[in-house]
Motif scaffolding. Structure first.
Motif, PDB file in Angstrom:
ATOM      1  N   LEU A   7       0.830  -1.209   0.000  1.00  0.00           N
ATOM      2  CA  LEU A   7       0.000   0.000   0.000  1.00  0.00           C
ATOM      3  C   LEU A   7       0.860   1.253   0.000  1.00  0.00           C
ATOM      4  CD1 LEU A   7      -2.693   1.470   0.175  1.00  0.00           C
ATOM      5  CD2 LEU A   7      -2.631   1.139   2.657  1.00  0.00           C
ATOM      6  N   ALA A   8       1.914   1.265   0.796  1.00  0.00           N
ATOM      7  CA  ALA A   8       2.806   2.427   0.842  1.00  0.00           C
ATOM      8  C   ALA A   8       3.449   2.669  -0.522  1.00  0.00           C
ATOM      9  CB  ALA A   8       3.873   2.230   1.911  1.00  0.00           C
ATOM     10  N   CYS A   9       3.889   1.603  -1.173  1.00  0.00           N
ATOM     11  CA  CYS A   9       4.508   1.742  -2.505  1.00  0.00           C
ATOM     12  C   CYS A   9       3.504   2.243  -3.542  1.00  0.00           C
ATOM     13  CB  CYS A   9       5.100   0.399  -2.951  1.00  0.00           C
ATOM     14  SG  CYS A   9       6.524  -0.126  -2.003  1.00  0.00           S
ATOM     15  N   VAL A  10       2.301   1.674  -3.531  1.00  0.00           N
ATOM     16  CA  VAL A  10       1.275   2.081  -4.495  1.00  0.00           C
ATOM     17  C   VAL A  10       0.880   3.539  -4.273  1.00  0.00           C
ATOM     18  CG1 VAL A  10      -1.142   1.708  -5.146  1.00  0.00           C
ATOM     19  CG2 VAL A  10       0.395  -0.234  -4.887  1.00  0.00           C
ATOM     20  N   THR A  11       0.692   3.920  -3.013  1.00  0.00           N
ATOM     21  CA  THR A  11       0.295   5.294  -2.703  1.00  0.00           C
ATOM     22  C   THR A  11       1.385   6.288  -3.096  1.00  0.00           C
ATOM     23  OG1 THR A  11      -1.089   4.495  -0.897  1.00  0.00           O
ATOM     24  CG2 THR A  11      -0.509   6.826  -0.865  1.00  0.00           C
ATOM     25  N   ALA A  12       2.639   5.948  -2.815  1.00  0.00           N
ATOM     26  CA  ALA A  12       3.747   6.826  -3.204  1.00  0.00           C
ATOM     27  C   ALA A  12       3.806   6.966  -4.729  1.00  0.00           C
ATOM     28  CB  ALA A  12       5.069   6.285  -2.666  1.00  0.00           C
ATOM     29  N   PHE A  13       3.651   5.856  -5.441  1.00  0.00           N
ATOM     30  CA  PHE A  13       3.674   5.887  -6.898  1.00  0.00           C
ATOM     31  C   PHE A  13       2.535   6.756  -7.437  1.00  0.00           C
ATOM     32  CE2 PHE A  13       2.204   4.103 -10.962  1.00  0.00           C
ATOM     33  CZ  PHE A  13       3.347   4.303 -11.720  1.00  0.00           C
ATOM     34  N   GLN A  14       1.322   6.561  -6.905  1.00  0.00           N
ATOM     35  CA  GLN A  14       0.180   7.351  -7.352  1.00  0.00           C
ATOM     36  C   GLN A  14       0.393   8.841  -7.086  1.00  0.00           C
ATOM     37  OE1 GLN A  14      -3.045   5.536  -5.186  1.00  0.00           O
ATOM     38  NE2 GLN A  14      -3.647   4.277  -6.930  1.00  0.00           N
ATOM     39  N   GLY A  44      -7.250  12.562   1.129  1.00  0.00           N
ATOM     40  CA  GLY A  44      -6.170  11.587   0.956  1.00  0.00           C
ATOM     41  C   GLY A  44      -6.187  10.512   2.025  1.00  0.00           C
ATOM     42  N   LEU A  45      -6.404  10.922   3.272  1.00  0.00           N
ATOM     43  CA  LEU A  45      -6.466   9.942   4.362  1.00  0.00           C
ATOM     44  C   LEU A  45      -7.657   8.998   4.203  1.00  0.00           C
ATOM     45  CD1 LEU A  45      -5.469  12.130   7.443  1.00  0.00           C
ATOM     46  CD2 LEU A  45      -4.128  10.304   6.367  1.00  0.00           C
ATOM     47  N   ALA A  46      -8.775   9.533   3.748  1.00  0.00           N
ATOM     48  CA  ALA A  46      -9.940   8.674   3.494  1.00  0.00           C
ATOM     49  C   ALA A  46      -9.619   7.656   2.404  1.00  0.00           C
ATOM     50  CB  ALA A  46     -11.143   9.519   3.101  1.00  0.00           C
ATOM     51  N   GLY A  47      -8.934   8.108   1.363  1.00  0.00           N
ATOM     52  CA  GLY A  47      -8.555   7.202   0.277  1.00  0.00           C
ATOM     53  C   GLY A  47      -7.586   6.129   0.726  1.00  0.00           C
ATOM     54  N   VAL A  48      -6.600   6.521   1.518  1.00  0.00           N
ATOM     55  CA  VAL A  48      -5.620   5.555   2.022  1.00  0.00           C
ATOM     56  C   VAL A  48      -6.298   4.563   2.960  1.00  0.00           C
ATOM     57  CG1 VAL A  48      -3.593   5.310   3.513  1.00  0.00           C
ATOM     58  CG2 VAL A  48      -3.580   6.978   1.683  1.00  0.00           C
ATOM     59  N   GLY A  50      -9.409   3.564   2.841  1.00  0.00           N
ATOM     60  CA  GLY A  50     -10.147   2.632   1.987  1.00  0.00           C
ATOM     61  C   GLY A  50      -9.224   1.615   1.332  1.00  0.00           C
ATOM     62  N   SER A  51      -8.103   2.085   0.839  1.00  0.00           N
ATOM     63  CA  SER A  51      -7.132   1.178   0.215  1.00  0.00           C
ATOM     64  C   SER A  51      -6.571   0.193   1.231  1.00  0.00           C
ATOM     65  CB  SER A  51      -5.987   1.977  -0.410  1.00  0.00           C
ATOM     66  OG  SER A  51      -6.463   2.758  -1.477  1.00  0.00           O
ATOM     67  N   ALA A  52      -6.337   0.656   2.455  1.00  0.00           N
ATOM     68  CA  ALA A  52      -5.848  -0.243   3.506  1.00  0.00           C
ATOM     69  C   ALA A  52      -6.875  -1.345   3.763  1.00  0.00           C
ATOM     70  CB  ALA A  52      -5.567   0.546   4.784  1.00  0.00           C
ATOM     71  N   GLY A  53      -8.137  -0.980   3.740  1.00  0.00           N
ATOM     72  CA  GLY A  53      -9.185  -1.983   3.902  1.00  0.00           C
ATOM     73  C   GLY A  53      -9.169  -3.010   2.781  1.00  0.00           C
ATOM     74  N   TRP A  54      -9.020  -2.530   1.551  1.00  0.00           N
ATOM     75  CA  TRP A  54      -8.944  -3.433   0.398  1.00  0.00           C
ATOM     76  C   TRP A  54      -7.746  -4.372   0.517  1.00  0.00           C
ATOM     77  CZ3 TRP A  54     -12.491  -4.553  -2.989  1.00  0.00           C
ATOM     78  CH2 TRP A  54     -13.463  -3.632  -3.322  1.00  0.00           C
ATOM     79  N   PHE A  55      -6.574  -3.797   0.775  1.00  0.00           N
ATOM     80  CA  PHE A  55      -5.366  -4.607   0.832  1.00  0.00           C
ATOM     81  C   PHE A  55      -5.444  -5.623   1.972  1.00  0.00           C
ATOM     82  CE2 PHE A  55      -3.905  -1.702  -2.208  1.00  0.00           C
ATOM     83  CZ  PHE A  55      -2.680  -2.113  -2.712  1.00  0.00           C
ATOM     84  N   THR A  56      -5.990  -5.219   3.105  1.00  0.00           N
ATOM     85  CA  THR A  56      -6.131  -6.137   4.234  1.00  0.00           C
ATOM     86  C   THR A  56      -7.109  -7.257   3.901  1.00  0.00           C
ATOM     87  OG1 THR A  56      -5.651  -4.345   5.775  1.00  0.00           O
ATOM     88  CG2 THR A  56      -6.707  -6.307   6.680  1.00  0.00           C
ATOM     89  N   GLN A  71     -18.005  -4.763  -5.455  1.00  0.00           N
ATOM     90  CA  GLN A  71     -18.874  -4.137  -6.452  1.00  0.00           C
ATOM     91  C   GLN A  71     -20.101  -3.519  -5.808  1.00  0.00           C
ATOM     92  OE1 GLN A  71     -17.745  -3.730  -9.633  1.00  0.00           O
ATOM     93  NE2 GLN A  71     -15.968  -4.613  -8.640  1.00  0.00           N
ATOM     94  N   VAL A  72     -20.386  -3.920  -4.573  1.00  0.00           N
ATOM     95  CA  VAL A  72     -21.507  -3.322  -3.842  1.00  0.00           C
ATOM     96  C   VAL A  72     -21.297  -1.813  -3.719  1.00  0.00           C
ATOM     97  CG1 VAL A  72     -22.669  -3.285  -1.595  1.00  0.00           C
ATOM     98  CG2 VAL A  72     -22.032  -5.455  -2.635  1.00  0.00           C
ATOM     99  N   GLU A  73     -20.039  -1.384  -3.739  1.00  0.00           N
ATOM    100  CA  GLU A  73     -19.717   0.046  -3.695  1.00  0.00           C
ATOM    101  C   GLU A  73     -20.443   0.805  -4.804  1.00  0.00           C
ATOM    102  OE1 GLU A  73     -15.690   2.776  -4.322  1.00  0.00           O
ATOM    103  OE2 GLU A  73     -15.531   0.605  -4.307  1.00  0.00           O
TER     104      GLU A  73
END
Length: 111
Positions: A7-14, A44-48, A50-56, A71-73
């Protein structure tokens, strides 16, 4: 821990790619983001988060199930656009949401 590193790598890249693109194509939007850094940081924190939830979730369960249930989203987005923003909904929109809902139900039953 691996999910956190990914997640840290993806977020830094984005951040680097989007910041570069904004600097190149939409400098006004980059300035607005920097001017309103407090709000931008919350977004940004909300996005991170959410991504942390996905990755976990993807470390705890098969990726295909996580993505399918995710997809329920789209259904929540549909509901907000209808109920909050009062956007016009077409038959095509309803058909698409119905198909998403049906696929989530089928995957939940078969999974």
């Amino acid at each position: 821990m691996q999910a956190a590193i990914a997640l840290a790598c993806v977020t830094a890249f984005q951040t680097v790619v989007m910041g570069s693109w904004l600097a190149w194509r939409r400098m006004d939007q980059l300035r607005a983001t920097l001017t309103h850094w407090r709000l931008s940081t919350l977004v940004g924190l909300a996005g991170v988060s959410g991504s942390a939830g996905w990755f976990t979730a993807m470390t705890l369960q098969q990726v295909a199930y996580v993505r399918a249930l995710g997809q329920v989203e789209l259904l929540f987005t549909f509901a907000v656009s209808l109920l909050v923003f009062r956007e016009k909904i077409t038959g095509r929109d309803v058909l698409g949401c119905s198909m998403i809902l049906a696929s989530v139900v089928v995957i939940s039953i078969l999974g």
